[in-house]
Each structure stands twice: as structure tokens, then as C-alpha cells.
Design an enzyme around this catalytic site. Sequence first.
Site, short mmCIF file in Angstrom:
data_model
loop_
_atom_site.label_atom_id
_atom_site.label_comp_id
_atom_site.label_asym_id
_atom_site.label_seq_id
_atom_site.Cartn_x
_atom_site.Cartn_y
_atom_site.Cartn_z
N HIS A 163 -12.67 -0.75 15.47
CA HIS A 163 -12.26 -1.55 16.62
C HIS A 163 -12.82 -2.97 16.57
O HIS A 163 -12.35 -3.85 17.28
CB HIS A 163 -12.69 -0.87 17.92
CG HIS A 163 -11.82 -1.18 19.09
ND1 HIS A 163 -11.32 -2.44 19.34
CD2 HIS A 163 -11.33 -0.39 20.09
CE1 HIS A 163 -10.59 -2.42 20.44
NE2 HIS A 163 -10.58 -1.18 20.90
N ASP A 388 12.52 4.15 9.36
CA ASP A 388 12.69 5.34 8.53
C ASP A 388 12.27 5.03 7.10
O ASP A 388 12.88 4.20 6.43
CB ASP A 388 14.15 5.80 8.58
CG ASP A 388 14.38 7.11 7.84
OD1 ASP A 388 13.42 7.64 7.24
OD2 ASP A 388 15.52 7.60 7.87
#
Length: 453
Positions: A163, A388
Amino acid sequence: MAYQMASLKLEMNEVVHVKPSKPTPSIVLPLSTLDHRPYPDSIWPIVHVYRSASNGKLDPAFVLKQALSKALVYYYPLAGKLVKQPDGKVAINCNNDGVPFLEAIANCNLSSLNYLDDHDILIAKQLVFDLHLQDENEYPHPVSFKLTKFQCGGFTIGMSTSHIVCDGWGACQFFRAIVELASGKSEPFVKPVWERERLIGSITTQPMPNPMDEATAAVSPFLPATDVMYELFKVDKESIRRLKMSLMKEISGNETMEQGFTSFESLAAYVWRSRARALNLNNEGKTLLVFSVQVRQHMSPPLSDGYYGTAITEGQVVLTMKELNEKPLSDIVKLVKESKNIAFTGDFIKNTIDTLESNPENFNVEEGPGATLALSDWKHLGFMPNVDFGWKEPINMVPAPCNMFEYEGLCIFLSPSKYDPSMEGGVRVFISLPSVAMPKFREEMEALKVTTP
């Protein structure tokens, strides 16, 4: 359909380090002031779930590693290592160390795990890379991956991100770049930029005050606890609509609202109150709701689209437990809305950065056990990209309850999985609580389905 931890066994391969496919700069890059807001060892692991491909000939591990290698040419700092500088701050040594990548094979089908759509998500811990550090002074890799293949041909991608290097928006941008390159694109649609200098603060003699102190913070008889539960609660579209309608009825005739309440504002207030009730916080103690606010487009000028560092401030609301429990919920929602709007302003953003540069301890809230709820909204981050690369889009995404997601005071709002069509337009609420408090919280969440609050 519930599942048991014993139903999943994994066969692990050797860890490999995926490096950029082309030469990249060797440089030490400083991080911004906002990047230093989380602790340097804060890792947030998430699991993407994919069904099997129609042709079944592609090897997802090979495809992902190839795409990751290409993506690291653009995101080469993520192939480096975090290092401490002489001034105590953290930087990234872009040394081409590579991204740790672990491949595993599971002994079951994803369908037997309900595609991780059940409330019991502890199994997700096994699907992310838990890379133990050899030296306590060492920092974790900026990012790591674990790809687990299942007998059905489906697989999961566990991505663990530091983070201090990326916030949720930045991690999504990186993951989307990998998927785009895996689908055959020659380059990512959004090019990353560093620009951390845009968010470096100045020393101020008037830092923002700490929102709550230990002496006045509420406490729970259930905390600290050794037995903590993690659950995902499903709140469907109709329940959210009914909640918002009840809030508007509360304020009808009393005042004019220029804007209605958003789903986030409404649900944030409801979850905050429900959690406080479940923890049985003492009436006179203060409780704090703190939530992440994305400020990329609220900077002047706005940050570049490709910025992938931490770019969040925090909205904060403080009430006594008595106020939280007895005020009309619409009043609490209004406080959430007001706090969110303040967090968007240029002055608030600058004051946040300068305070963090001057007195970082002001952001480490000293609290009684259970007094603070830290809420993060992931619904619009794009963690399930509609791209995809041979397996269509992911069917699900869940956080794994480890490292920073083990924090008891954390709550995350998630988009619904595509496994459950009835949840379209709804929200999943990820939360952790002491086991003894979870039944009451569950009761509060169930009430959304049948009654108005």
C-alpha cells in the site's frame, strides 16, 4: 453452499521472479508524502477468480507471466525493492529484482468452493502469496502473485500489493495493464507516470488535529479479542433502495436537500452504527468513522490518468456512541456527506499532506478497542476488468483476510460477484469482528432485507 478449509489442498511449485521483458532504468525513486500514510509493511492481498476457458488449451500461468513481464517494462518500479533512506523515509530501488510469482495446483474444482462467493472467505488466505521476510528490517516486495489452477480448468490470481507503492486505484490500473497485454494489446491503454513529487508536503506549524484521543474513545467489552471472524454480507439493490427511501422520508418536510444520499453515504452510516451496536460500545465514549476519499481529479491541476501512487485523503465523522445510536440515521448520513465533500477540497488535501509531512503520528489514531471503523469503497475501482485474455472477465474478486486486512476495524464495500445474478446493482460488505459480536451485526444487516431502519 458452505465449504470447509480441509476441502482445499495445494501443490506448490518453486517461486520464480518475473523480470521486465526489456531493459529498464536503474534508479532510486522517492515516494510521496501520501505514500507514507500506510505502514511500509502494509500489504493488501486480493484474489481474482476465473472460470475455465472455452478451448482449455491456454496455460494461464504462462500467459500471466508473459504479460506481467511486458507490463513491468512500463511499471518497472514494481520490479524493484523498497529501501529505507538516511532520512528515515522509504524509496524504491529500481534494481530489476523481479516480482515473486508462485504457481500452485488445487485438488478440487472452483465450483466446489462456490467460486469464493460464500460468506466464509478464510480459504482466500491460501490463494495469495504469503512471502515471509527473512529480516525484520526488510520491506516486502511492492507486488507479488500466486496463480492457483483448479481441476475444472479455472484458476485464481492472488495479487498482493504494497500500500505504500499503490493505492487501490493504482493497483487496479496495474492489473488492467497486465490483462490488456495478455489479451494481445501491444501496450497498456493507460501509460503509468510516477510524479510522486506532486504529493510531497511542507512542514506546517498548524497541523490538523487528531480527531480522537485515547481518553475519550469508546471501548468494547469484546475487545481485544483472540477469536475474530471475517464475513461478506450481501446487500441487494432493493435493500439499498429501501434504505435510501427511508432516509428521505426522515428528512421530508424538515428541510430541502439539494442532493439526495448516495448508496455509499447511506450504507456507510448504517454499517457504522450496526458495528458499534454489535460491539456494545460504551455510551459516553467517542467513535470515529474514517473513510478513504479519492482525490486524483480534485487536485489542481488534476493528477495524470496514469498516476498509480496513493492519492487519497480521509473523511472523518466523530460521534459519541449515544449520539450514533439515538440520532436519526439521516442525520448521520448527512455528516458522512459533509465530511466527504470537505475531503475533496483543495485546502483539505493540502492540509492533509502538510500534516502528514510534519506530524505523521496525527494520523495514527489512539483509540479504545473498537472505537474506529476504517471504511474503504472498492465498488468503482475496476478490480474486475471487462477484458478477455482467454478466460473472459473474472467472475469474482475477494480480499484475503491477512496482513492489513486482518485489522479488526476495517470494512470494505465490494461489487457483487458475477456468480450471483440476483446481486446485480448490490454491494458486498467485508468486515471483521470478534466472534461474539458477529451475530448482532448479522442481525442488523439482515434487517435491511425485511424492514426499514
